[in-house]
Each structure stands twice: as structure tokens, then as C-alpha cells.
Design a protein around this motif. Structure first.
Motif, mmCIF file in Angstrom:
data_model
loop_
_atom_site.group_PDB
_atom_site.id
_atom_site.type_symbol
_atom_site.label_atom_id
_atom_site.label_comp_id
_atom_site.label_asym_id
_atom_site.label_seq_id
_atom_site.Cartn_x
_atom_site.Cartn_y
_atom_site.Cartn_z
ATOM 1 N N ASP A 102 -4.086 16.206 12.489
ATOM 2 C CA ASP A 102 -3.637 14.605 12.969
ATOM 3 C C ASP A 102 -2.522 14.230 12.183
ATOM 4 O OD1 ASP A 102 -5.337 15.067 15.383
ATOM 5 O OD2 ASP A 102 -7.060 14.186 13.968
ATOM 6 N N LYS A 103 -2.069 14.994 11.007
ATOM 7 C CA LYS A 103 -1.155 14.218 10.172
ATOM 8 C C LYS A 103 -1.735 12.769 9.746
ATOM 9 C CE LYS A 103 1.325 17.866 10.134
ATOM 10 N NZ LYS A 103 0.141 18.738 10.453
ATOM 11 N N CYS A 104 -2.993 12.503 9.502
ATOM 12 C CA CYS A 104 -3.646 11.327 9.098
ATOM 13 C C CYS A 104 -3.821 11.198 7.803
ATOM 14 C CB CYS A 104 -4.989 11.146 9.867
ATOM 15 S SG CYS A 104 -5.948 9.705 9.534
ATOM 16 N N VAL A 105 -3.578 10.078 7.143
ATOM 17 C CA VAL A 105 -3.453 9.892 5.672
ATOM 18 C C VAL A 105 -4.357 8.620 5.427
ATOM 19 C CG1 VAL A 105 -1.279 11.242 5.020
ATOM 20 C CG2 VAL A 105 -1.362 8.675 5.368
ATOM 21 N N GLU A 106 -5.239 8.659 4.414
ATOM 22 C CA GLU A 106 -6.043 7.353 4.106
ATOM 23 C C GLU A 106 -4.999 6.652 3.071
ATOM 24 O OE1 GLU A 106 -8.617 6.062 5.088
ATOM 25 O OE2 GLU A 106 -9.706 7.659 5.745
ATOM 26 N N PRO A 107 -5.447 5.354 2.919
ATOM 27 C CA PRO A 107 -4.517 4.325 1.905
ATOM 28 C C PRO A 107 -4.525 5.049 0.485
ATOM 29 C CG PRO A 107 -5.997 3.191 3.394
ATOM 30 C CD PRO A 107 -6.379 4.653 3.579
ATOM 31 N N ASP A 108 -5.480 5.815 -0.209
ATOM 32 C CA ASP A 108 -5.193 6.307 -1.344
ATOM 33 C C ASP A 108 -4.616 7.530 -1.433
ATOM 34 O OD1 ASP A 108 -7.532 7.448 0.115
ATOM 35 O OD2 ASP A 108 -8.583 7.789 -1.885
ATOM 36 N N ASP A 109 -4.280 8.292 -0.470
ATOM 37 C CA ASP A 109 -3.567 9.547 -0.287
ATOM 38 C C ASP A 109 -2.234 9.349 -0.837
ATOM 39 O OD1 ASP A 109 -5.688 10.936 0.753
ATOM 40 O OD2 ASP A 109 -4.826 11.018 2.755
ATOM 41 N N VAL A 110 -1.703 10.314 -1.376
ATOM 42 C CA VAL A 110 -0.221 10.128 -1.839
ATOM 43 C C VAL A 110 0.878 11.140 -0.979
ATOM 44 C CG1 VAL A 110 1.581 10.739 -3.724
ATOM 45 C CG2 VAL A 110 -0.709 9.645 -4.185
ATOM 46 N N TYR A 111 1.579 10.747 -0.245
ATOM 47 C CA TYR A 111 2.375 11.520 0.678
ATOM 48 C C TYR A 111 3.778 11.565 0.653
ATOM 49 C CZ TYR A 111 2.565 7.991 3.936
ATOM 50 O OH TYR A 111 3.292 6.728 4.727
ATOM 51 N N THR A 112 4.225 10.613 -0.147
ATOM 52 C CA THR A 112 5.729 10.141 -0.194
ATOM 53 C C THR A 112 6.056 9.701 -1.573
ATOM 54 O OG1 THR A 112 7.648 9.515 0.851
ATOM 55 C CG2 THR A 112 5.766 7.874 0.602
ATOM 56 N N CYS A 113 7.358 9.472 -1.804
ATOM 57 C CA CYS A 113 7.705 9.019 -3.194
ATOM 58 C C CYS A 113 9.186 8.333 -2.949
ATOM 59 C CB CYS A 113 8.109 10.338 -4.134
ATOM 60 S SG CYS A 113 8.512 9.570 -5.829
ATOM 61 N N SER A 114 9.480 7.497 -3.758
ATOM 62 C CA SER A 114 10.534 6.689 -3.752
ATOM 63 C C SER A 114 11.937 7.398 -4.044
ATOM 64 C CB SER A 114 10.556 5.457 -4.721
ATOM 65 O OG SER A 114 10.428 5.936 -6.113
ATOM 66 N N ASP A 290 17.151 13.712 -10.917
ATOM 67 C CA ASP A 290 16.615 12.298 -10.804
ATOM 68 C C ASP A 290 15.451 12.509 -9.758
ATOM 69 O OD1 ASP A 290 16.537 9.805 -10.845
ATOM 70 O OD2 ASP A 290 17.778 9.046 -9.468
ATOM 71 N N GLN A 291 14.308 13.056 -10.503
ATOM 72 C CA GLN A 291 13.248 13.378 -9.702
ATOM 73 C C GLN A 291 12.068 12.691 -10.196
ATOM 74 O OE1 GLN A 291 12.661 17.222 -7.808
ATOM 75 N NE2 GLN A 291 14.740 17.911 -7.967
ATOM 76 N N LEU A 292 10.914 12.734 -9.767
ATOM 77 C CA LEU A 292 9.719 11.949 -10.359
ATOM 78 C C LEU A 292 8.547 13.112 -10.216
ATOM 79 C CD1 LEU A 292 10.029 8.385 -8.984
ATOM 80 C CD2 LEU A 292 10.730 9.140 -11.076
ATOM 81 N N THR A 293 7.621 12.932 -11.060
ATOM 82 C CA THR A 293 6.281 13.356 -10.973
ATOM 83 C C THR A 293 5.526 12.731 -9.941
ATOM 84 O OG1 THR A 293 5.079 12.378 -12.544
ATOM 85 C CG2 THR A 293 6.296 14.555 -13.230
ATOM 86 N N VAL A 294 4.324 13.324 -9.329
ATOM 87 C CA VAL A 294 3.578 12.367 -8.418
ATOM 88 C C VAL A 294 3.008 11.241 -9.057
ATOM 89 C CG1 VAL A 294 1.237 12.671 -7.268
ATOM 90 C CG2 VAL A 294 2.987 14.550 -6.837
ATOM 91 N N ALA A 295 2.624 11.403 -10.307
ATOM 92 C CA ALA A 295 2.162 9.981 -11.001
ATOM 93 C C ALA A 295 3.080 9.142 -10.945
ATOM 94 C CB ALA A 295 1.483 10.479 -12.300
ATOM 95 N N GLN A 296 4.327 9.450 -11.281
ATOM 96 C CA GLN A 296 5.460 8.523 -11.458
ATOM 97 C C GLN A 296 5.580 7.837 -10.128
ATOM 98 O OE1 GLN A 296 8.345 11.075 -13.308
ATOM 99 N NE2 GLN A 296 7.985 10.388 -15.377
ATOM 100 N N CYS A 297 5.526 8.502 -8.887
ATOM 101 C CA CYS A 297 5.851 8.308 -7.816
ATOM 102 C C CYS A 297 5.020 7.144 -7.302
ATOM 103 C CB CYS A 297 5.561 9.166 -6.586
ATOM 104 S SG CYS A 297 6.588 10.614 -6.529
ATOM 105 N N VAL A 298 3.791 7.027 -7.960
ATOM 106 C CA VAL A 298 2.954 5.834 -7.544
ATOM 107 C C VAL A 298 2.312 4.986 -8.690
ATOM 108 C CG1 VAL A 298 1.809 7.079 -5.474
ATOM 109 C CG2 VAL A 298 0.810 7.383 -7.791
ATOM 110 N N GLY A 299 3.108 5.295 -9.863
ATOM 111 C CA GLY A 299 2.720 4.329 -11.029
ATOM 112 C C GLY A 299 1.385 4.560 -11.417
#
Length: 310
Positions: A102-114, A290-299
Motif C-alpha cells: 500500500d506504500k504506507c509509511v509510519e511516522p518513524d519511517d524514513v522515506y525521503t530527504c531534503s 551535494d548529497q546526504l546520508t540517511v542519518a543526515q537526512c533526518v538529523g
């Protein structure tokens, strides 16, 4: 009530090139590169004494790792959703929040980046080293535990180059099809592989095939793991599928150019084969450094714990 978010995933399929369900099921069953079993010239990570003391075993397992009970895993807190095989949806209510169905994500899922950023699944493999030589920016690798112990030198090169590593399970199963005990086994052995090889405990978890629901999430959270998905999929696995006409490199690069206009998102790629690594190198050139790691994406933090080198 916790709200679920249902996201639209941008792929070439959205442009009208969707496969039939039959073909999706057929080809998705083989991970890109997947489990690399040929280790010629590579010394396996030694099985540590502390793991022998805890498990009673003396060597790394094969494809199906044994379940070892952990005192912090409480199955009574795992929702009673049914298991389901790959390609079958509708078995559980939408409240189970399945990403693959269903392409459902929960609030603590990381699925995008700035910032538009690459991520790579299925390694480490012999092809990974070529990718490392070409990357001038930190990125995130989601590694299979069985590949980590079979290619420890490559794994350490990923770390030495300053990249972030998360777990991609032990051997790339479709997680919702497993029992609760099998899910635990896939995660615990992948974590032990990282402990023994890289001296750290991972924070980030990418489920193979993006297959995750709230049963899988509940168990992974008990390990302290946080799920990482994606909003851009290169579908690069199709480049090495049996049917070579499924997708072309040009289609991948066309999609990346479209994603660049939005300037944000996490891109799913694979470093399990030379073909997908070559494409990943070209995608990196298209996007820039100019890319980020997943950790950097969400601080967030890189790892839950980093152990002293022995």
C-alpha cells in the motif's frame, strides 16, 4: 491515534511502463547481485568467541540463520497480523501499514530527504570497490549480513571511506512471509555480522523489496532499528534480469533528470553487480556531490553504538 501516511513512489512505471503482476513477481524474487557466495581471495570474518559463548555455535550460518532467543524481544507486543508471500496483498487490513502493498509509511519511517541522495542495497560485493573509488560524497549502504562476513575487507573499506552502513537483513528474504522467530533471526545475525566486522551496532534498517508492515516494524523496533524506505526507485535490478528488455540505462538516467527538478528524495540503487554499480556511478555524476546520508537526512545518529577496535 497515530496517522499513517500513504506515499506515491516515483518510478518509470508511473510513466506508463509498469510490468504485469506476473513479471513483477517473477523478477522481484531475485535480489540484484543478492547473496554473493563465491569468496575466492577473501577471508571470512572470524566467528567471535563472544558469539560462540552466546549462541553455542562456532561458524556463520548459511542462508537460513537459526533463531537465537533474546531477552529484550517480547512477542506479546507484536501485532497479530498474518504472514504473506511476495506478490500477495490484501491479507491484512490497511492498518497493518504495508509499504510493499500500500506504500504506507509510519511516522518513524524514513522515506525521503531534503536533498536528492543515493542509497545502495545488497552489498558488499566485489563490485562495491569500484563504486567506492568513484564516490566523492558520503552515502548510505544497506548491507546483507552474509555478504558482510564473506567480504569483510570491502565492508571495512566502506567504513574507512566515511560512508554510513545500515542493515539489509542477513540474507535478503521477503520479511512479511516469515514467522516472528525468523524475522528475529534475520535481524540479529545481520547485527552480529556488523558487530564482528565493523565494531558497531546499526541504527538504520532497509527491508528487502521494501517489504515491511507493522508486524515487521514492531520486531525491528525492539532492536532499536529504524526503517528506511525510498521515494525514487531506479529499478536498476531490471538491467540484469533475465529479460534484458525490461529497462535500459537511458531510462534510468531520464528518471534521474526528472527527480533532479524536485531536488529532494532518497534513490534506491544496488551495488551487488558490476552493471548496477556502473549505473550508480553515472547517476552520481548526474546528481553531483551535494548529497546526504540517511542519518543526515533526518538529523539522526549514524549508529546506536560504536565499539572500541580490538
Amino acid at each position: 491515534m497515530i496517522r499513517k501516511l500513504y506515499v506515491i513512489i516515483t518510478t518509470s512505471a508511473a510513466l506508463g511502463n509498469a510490468l504485469s503482476l506476473t513479471n513483477q513477481t517473477k523478477f522481484k524474487r531475485s535480489p540484484v547481485g543478492g547473496i554473493v557466495t563465491v569468496r575466492a581471495g577473501y577471508a571470512q570474518t572470524p566467528f567471535p568467541e563472544w558469539l560462540t559463548e552466546f549462541t553455542g555455535l562456532t561458524e556463520w550460518p548459511g542462508i537460513d540463520p537459526p533463531y537465537i532467543p533474546m531477552d529484550f524481544i517480547d512477542f506479546s507486543k507484536v501485532p497479530d497480523y498474518k504472514s504473506y508471500p511476495q506478490g500477495v496483498c490484501g491479507v491484512n487490513p490497511r492498518e497493518s501499514c504495508s509499504f510493499d502493498c500500500d506504500k504506507c509509511v509510519e511516522p518513524d519511517d524514513v522515506y525521503t530527504c531534503s536533498k536528492l541522495s543515493q542509497t545502495f542495497d545488497d552489498g558488499p560485493s566485489p563490485a562495491t570497490e569500484k563504486l567506492l573509488e568513484s564516490l566523492d560524497h558520503p552515502t548510505t549502504f544497506f548491507n546483507l549480513g552474509i555478504n558482510i562476513v564473506n567480504f569483510p575487507d570491502t565492508y571495512k573499506k566502506i567504513l574507512d571511506a566515511g560512508h554510513l552502513v545500515g542493515t539489509h537483513t542477513w540474507s535478503h528474504p521477503f520479511m512479511p512471509s516469515l514467522t516472528n522467530e525468523q524475522i528475529v533471526a534475520q535481524l540479529e545475525w545481520s547485527i552480529w555480522a556488523m558487530n564482528a566486522t565493523g565494531n558497531h551496532y546499526p541504527k538504520w534498517f532497509r527491508p528487502p523489496y521494501g517489504a515491511i508492515d507493522n508486524r515487521v516494524r514492531a520486531i525491528s523496533r525492539m532492536f532499536g532499528l529504524q526503517a528506511v524506505l525510498w521515494d525514487h526507485d531506479t529499478m536498476d535490478w531490471q538491467l540484469i534480469a533475465e529479460d534484458s528488455n525490461l529497462r535500459t540505462e537511458e531510462q534510468v538516467y531520464h528518471d534521474v533528470q526528472l527527480w533532479k527538478r524536485g531536488k529532494r528524495g532518497l534513490i534506491l540503487e544496488h551495488d551487488g553487480s558490476e552493471k548496477t554499480v556502473n549505473v550508480g556511478i553515472n547517476v552520481s555524476k548526474l546528481i553531483g556531490d551535494d548529497q546526504l546520508t540517511v542519518a543526515q537526512c533526518v538529523g539522526g545518529i549514524d549508529y546506536i553504538h560504536q565499539y572500541a577496535q580490538k
